[in-house]
Design a protein around this motif. Structure first.
Motif, PDB file in Angstrom:
ATOM      1  N   ASN A 138       1.078   2.507  11.226  1.00 19.44           N
ATOM      2  CA  ASN A 138      -0.461   2.220  11.240  1.00 19.44           C
ATOM      3  C   ASN A 138      -0.563   0.752  11.113  1.00 19.44           C
ATOM      4  OD1 ASN A 138      -0.716   5.095  11.807  1.00 19.44           O
ATOM      5  ND2 ASN A 138      -1.810   5.176  10.259  1.00 19.44           N
ATOM      6  N   ARG A 157       6.098   1.397  -2.987  1.00 20.37           N
ATOM      7  CA  ARG A 157       6.220   1.808  -1.788  1.00 20.37           C
ATOM      8  C   ARG A 157       7.594   2.603  -1.257  1.00 20.37           C
ATOM      9  NH1 ARG A 157       2.903   1.159   2.633  1.00 20.37           N
ATOM     10  NH2 ARG A 157       3.870   1.687   4.970  1.00 20.37           N
ATOM     11  N   LEU A 200       0.839  -1.319  -0.060  1.00 23.27           N
ATOM     12  CA  LEU A 200      -0.015  -0.017   0.081  1.00 23.27           C
ATOM     13  C   LEU A 200       0.830   1.482   0.062  1.00 23.27           C
ATOM     14  CD1 LEU A 200      -2.736  -1.321   2.885  1.00 23.27           C
ATOM     15  CD2 LEU A 200      -3.127  -1.190   0.056  1.00 23.27           C
ATOM     16  N   PRO A 201       0.271   2.527  -0.468  1.00 27.19           N
ATOM     17  CA  PRO A 201       1.067   3.725  -0.513  1.00 27.19           C
ATOM     18  C   PRO A 201       1.518   4.098   0.959  1.00 27.19           C
ATOM     19  CG  PRO A 201      -1.052   4.042  -1.262  1.00 27.19           C
ATOM     20  CD  PRO A 201      -1.077   2.512  -1.019  1.00 27.19           C
ATOM     21  N   SER A 202       2.619   4.330   1.272  1.00 18.55           N
ATOM     22  CA  SER A 202       3.293   4.877   2.512  1.00 18.55           C
ATOM     23  C   SER A 202       2.771   6.090   3.029  1.00 18.55           C
ATOM     24  CB  SER A 202       4.520   4.437   2.636  1.00 18.55           C
ATOM     25  OG  SER A 202       5.388   5.152   1.546  1.00 18.55           O
ATOM     26  N   ASP A 203       2.201   7.049   2.035  1.00 16.25           N
ATOM     27  CA  ASP A 203       1.714   8.042   2.505  1.00 16.25           C
ATOM     28  C   ASP A 203       0.487   8.111   3.261  1.00 16.25           C
ATOM     29  OD1 ASP A 203       0.698   7.559   0.303  1.00 16.25           O
ATOM     30  OD2 ASP A 203       0.552   9.936  -0.593  1.00 16.25           O
ATOM     31  N   ARG A 204      -0.156   7.173   2.679  1.00 12.88           N
ATOM     32  CA  ARG A 204      -1.789   6.880   3.507  1.00 12.88           C
ATOM     33  C   ARG A 204      -1.676   5.666   4.386  1.00 12.88           C
ATOM     34  NH1 ARG A 204      -5.788   5.765  -0.662  1.00 12.88           N
ATOM     35  NH2 ARG A 204      -4.230   5.180  -2.055  1.00 12.88           N
ATOM     36  N   TYR A 205      -0.756   4.997   4.349  1.00 11.34           N
ATOM     37  CA  TYR A 205      -0.677   3.675   5.104  1.00 11.34           C
ATOM     38  C   TYR A 205       0.713   3.654   5.760  1.00 11.34           C
ATOM     39  CZ  TYR A 205      -4.946   2.493   2.722  1.00 11.34           C
ATOM     40  OH  TYR A 205      -6.322   2.588   2.186  1.00 11.34           O
ATOM     41  N   PRO A 206       1.002   4.557   6.631  1.00  9.19           N
ATOM     42  CA  PRO A 206       2.246   4.649   7.208  1.00  9.19           C
ATOM     43  C   PRO A 206       2.575   3.174   8.204  1.00  9.19           C
ATOM     44  CG  PRO A 206       0.947   6.084   8.582  1.00  9.19           C
ATOM     45  CD  PRO A 206       0.321   5.683   6.975  1.00  9.19           C
TER      46      PRO A 206
END
Length: 256
Positions: A193, A217, A184-190
């Motif tokens: 989290n 990612r 998943l994209p790390s900006d939205r799913y750090p």
């Protein structure tokens, strides 16, 4: 002497049974291939934590300009096999199922000489593609690969699963909570989290999925999440084993 050997065997058997009895909250950690950038780290963490995993192999492009099953990576795979991890097919060219057709399937590879091209395959062609990683694995390690596979992206249809089953292959997906989010994209799913979510939601019997490197990612998942996740789940009483111990896949995993 014979009595001593018998006593030793009995003791070892007791230890083994105790270990299995203690593992009453099993988890099944699996990895699909990727760009392999985090593969050395993954191997270090698994060894340090005493965790056995199941790897699904495809010949994907790597950060070093080669592919994940080439001669550069052959020693890495051979070492993992010697450590007792389990292996399955991920289709050699990481071939995505797109749709069923009258004669088979519409597919698209993301690796290999036909990457990006849409093709129409027969069931026999798909079965041959499943076998290619097994043949390469045997050439590298001298070991047979169990007839377990994971479709690229986990995308399948009943017809695809039936065709694979007809040529001896059993599909392995993952549990909803076992999707660890490393693609998943790390900006939205750090990473913080993703770690918190997995520690909260994973339950006994879950199959977990991650990758040996995701191109898209930006903040790599493995260095930040893998070891804290394993340690956190162990602290909750979970234990890790391969799909050779899974009640659904055990019979296939031990048939080489």
């Amino acid at each position: 002497m014979r009595r001593a050997v018998s006593l030793l065997a009995a003791a070892l058997s007791s230890v083994t049974l105790a270990a299995h009895a203690a593992c009453d909250k099993p988890l099944y950690l699996t990895f699909d291939t990727g760009h392999m950038g985090v593969a050395p780290l993954v191997a270090e963490v698994l060894a340090r934590e005493g965790v056995k995993a199941t790897f699904f192999l495809a010949d994907e492009k790597t950060l070093t300009g080669g592919t994940s099953l080439d001669d550069h990576w052959a020693p890495w795979w051979k070492a993992r096999a010697a450590e007792g991890h389990l292996f399955g097919s991920h289709t050699f060219d990481h071939v995505y199922w797109l749709a069923d057709t009258a004669n088979g399937f519409r597919v698209r590879a993301s690796a290999g000489p036909r990457a990006g091209q849409i093709q129409n395959w027969t069931p026999a062609q798909y079965c041959a593609e499943l076998q290619r990683p097994a043949d390469r694995f045997r050439a590298i390690t001298g070991q047979a690969m169990p007839k377990l596979f994971r479709a690229a992206g986990g995308k399948t249809s009943p017809a695809l699963l039936a065709a694979a089953k007809a040529c001896g292959w059993t599909h392995v997906g993952w549990s909803p909570a076992g999707f660890l989010g490393d693609e998943l994209p790390s900006d939205r799913y750090p990473n913080a989290n993703l770690l918190a979510r997995a520690l909260r939601d994973v339950r006994s019997g879950d199959i977990l999925v991650a990758h040996l490197g995701i191109w898209s990612r930006q903040d790599p998942w493995a260095p930040a999440v893998l070891e804290p996740l394993i340690q956190g789940l162990k602290a909750k009483g979970y234990c890790f084993t391969t799909l050779a111990e899974h009640p659904v896949y055990r019979a296939v995993a031990v048939a080489r």
